[in-house]
Enzyme design. Structure first.
Site, PDB file in Angstrom:
ATOM      1  N   LYS A  28     -13.170   1.889  10.916  1.00 13.36           N
ATOM      2  CA  LYS A  28     -11.838   2.249  11.407  1.00 13.36           C
ATOM      3  C   LYS A  28     -11.862   2.538  12.905  1.00 13.36           C
ATOM      4  O   LYS A  28     -10.927   2.178  13.630  1.00 13.36           O
ATOM      5  CB  LYS A  28     -11.305   3.460  10.638  1.00 13.36           C
ATOM      6  CG  LYS A  28     -10.944   3.163   9.188  1.00 13.36           C
ATOM      7  CD  LYS A  28      -9.793   2.183   9.059  1.00 13.36           C
ATOM      8  CE  LYS A  28      -8.468   2.791   9.471  1.00 13.36           C
ATOM      9  NZ  LYS A  28      -7.340   1.819   9.268  1.00 13.36           N
TER      10      LYS A  28
ATOM     11  N   TYR B  60     -16.825   3.584   6.427  1.00 13.50           N
ATOM     12  CA  TYR B  60     -15.365   3.590   6.518  1.00 13.50           C
ATOM     13  C   TYR B  60     -14.910   4.085   7.891  1.00 13.50           C
ATOM     14  O   TYR B  60     -14.130   3.420   8.588  1.00 13.50           O
ATOM     15  CB  TYR B  60     -14.765   4.462   5.412  1.00 13.50           C
ATOM     16  CG  TYR B  60     -13.285   4.696   5.564  1.00 13.50           C
ATOM     17  CD1 TYR B  60     -12.383   3.633   5.488  1.00 13.50           C
ATOM     18  CD2 TYR B  60     -12.779   5.975   5.813  1.00 13.50           C
ATOM     19  CE1 TYR B  60     -11.019   3.840   5.651  1.00 13.50           C
ATOM     20  CE2 TYR B  60     -11.415   6.189   5.962  1.00 13.50           C
ATOM     21  CZ  TYR B  60     -10.540   5.118   5.883  1.00 13.50           C
ATOM     22  OH  TYR B  60      -9.191   5.330   6.044  1.00 13.50           O
TER      23      TYR B  60
ATOM     24  N   GLY C 179       0.819  -1.207   0.000  1.00 10.08           N
ATOM     25  CA  GLY C 179       0.000   0.000   0.000  1.00 10.08           C
ATOM     26  C   GLY C 179       0.851   1.256   0.000  1.00 10.08           C
ATOM     27  O   GLY C 179       2.083   1.196  -0.029  1.00 10.08           O
ATOM     28  N   GLN C 180       0.185   2.403   0.063  1.00 10.26           N
ATOM     29  CA  GLN C 180       0.904   3.681   0.017  1.00 10.26           C
ATOM     30  C   GLN C 180       1.949   3.802   1.125  1.00 10.26           C
ATOM     31  O   GLN C 180       3.115   4.097   0.866  1.00 10.26           O
ATOM     32  CB  GLN C 180      -0.085   4.852   0.129  1.00 10.26           C
ATOM     33  CG  GLN C 180      -0.930   5.096  -1.099  1.00 10.26           C
ATOM     34  CD  GLN C 180      -1.554   6.477  -1.078  1.00 10.26           C
ATOM     35  OE1 GLN C 180      -0.990   7.447  -1.558  1.00 10.26           O
ATOM     36  NE2 GLN C 180      -2.747   6.574  -0.522  1.00 10.26           N
TER      37      GLN C 180
END
Length: 291
Positions: free
Chosen positions: A128, A124, A10-11
């Site tokens: 989280k 989302y 991922g980033q």
């Protein structure tokens, strides 16, 4: 020091791998090597490697898709981190877990502090936040790092989208009434590694929730202005498109975005000597975001 990194492609994960390789005993894995939603697989991996620190950079970050993919969002954003945290606890490791500004309602005046009340407005953010709670309960030695507006050379992000659109369009309309601090993925990785070093060198660590994001705070439209100014200056695009600032109502999305994503970085600076991300400096090599 042995460090396990999940979400390695991922980033932030890519940046962690780049910065940690050859410096620690590193096990960097992505979803094709470990499904963090599989509790048994997580336990087996952690028990075999016995890391001193787990850095969880895996997440379901597709904000709009999350409104439909509810079960998947909770599996990746809550259950996976919980499995990792339990496994960390079982081997005496610390877990560093990345979270988001979306845990807040996003209507506060000023910066959000770690102690502010959470009130996510979509799946989302809800998933989280559930992950934060699960990690904190499962592992005594936990750091939850909330960040916002992440961009980097890897994966999909706002900078890449702007450069792609700017190469073909003369005019763009960008939301101008949502504010936050753009945050470079490489600087998030650097912050996490600094925290990991502090943990490895001290028996007395102030575990808990921390905010890490960029300064100065801007709107998406203002962020785009800087991106295009940098791109023109560095000859990535020949001409800056004309930008029009629009409201959130003029750009409807399935998931509600926070109008205020400004995160205070005072606590992380005081505790771990980590400075807020200088996101403008991260655009000095904007060619790296093309392609």
């Amino acid at each position: 020091m042995r460090i396990l990194v999940t979400g390695a492609k991922g980033q932030v994960g890519c940046c962690l791998v780049e910065q940690l390789k050859d410096k620690v005993e590193l096990l960097a894995i992505d979803r094709d090597e470990l499904d963090i939603t599989n509790e048994l697989a997580v336990i087996e991996t952690v028990q075999a490697f016995k890391p001193h620190i787990i850095i969880n950079a895996a997440a379901h970050t597709a904000v709009d898709k999350a409104e439909e993919e509810v079960e998947l969002s909770y599996a990746i954003n809550r259950d996976g981190p919980e499995h990792l945290a339990f496994a960390a606890q079982s081997v005496g490791a610390a877990i560093l877990h990345i979270s988001t500004d979306y845990v807040f309602e996003g209507n506060k005046v000023g910066e959000y502090a770690e102690t502010d009340t959470t009130s996510p407005q979509g799946v989302y953010g809800e998933s989280k936040l559930a992950g934060e709670i699960a990690v904190a309960k499962a592992c005594d030695k936990h750091i939850i790092l909330r960040t916002a507006w992440v961009f980097g050379e890897n994966g999909n992000n706002f900078v890449k989208t702007m450069l792609r659109l700017g190469a073909t369009r003369d005019e763009l309309s960008i939301v101008g009434d949502q504010f936050g601090g753009p945050t470079y993925a490489g600087d998030i990785a650097k912050a996490l590694i600094q925290i990991a070093k502090c943990i490895s060198l001290s028996d007395s660590v102030d575990y808990g929730i921390y905010h890490y994001a960029g300064l100065p705070h801007v709107s998406w439209c203002e962020f785009a202005e800087v991106i295009f100014d940098s791109a023109v200056k560095q000859n990535v695009i020949s001409q800056k498109p004309s930008l029009t600032s629009i409201t959130t109502e003029q750009y409807p999305t399935p998931a509600k975005r926070p109008s205020n994503s400004r995160l205070s970085t005072d606590k992380i600076k005081q505790t771990f000597s980590v400075e807020a991300c200088d996101w403008k400096a991260a655009l000095n090599n904007i060619k790296a975001y093309v392609g």
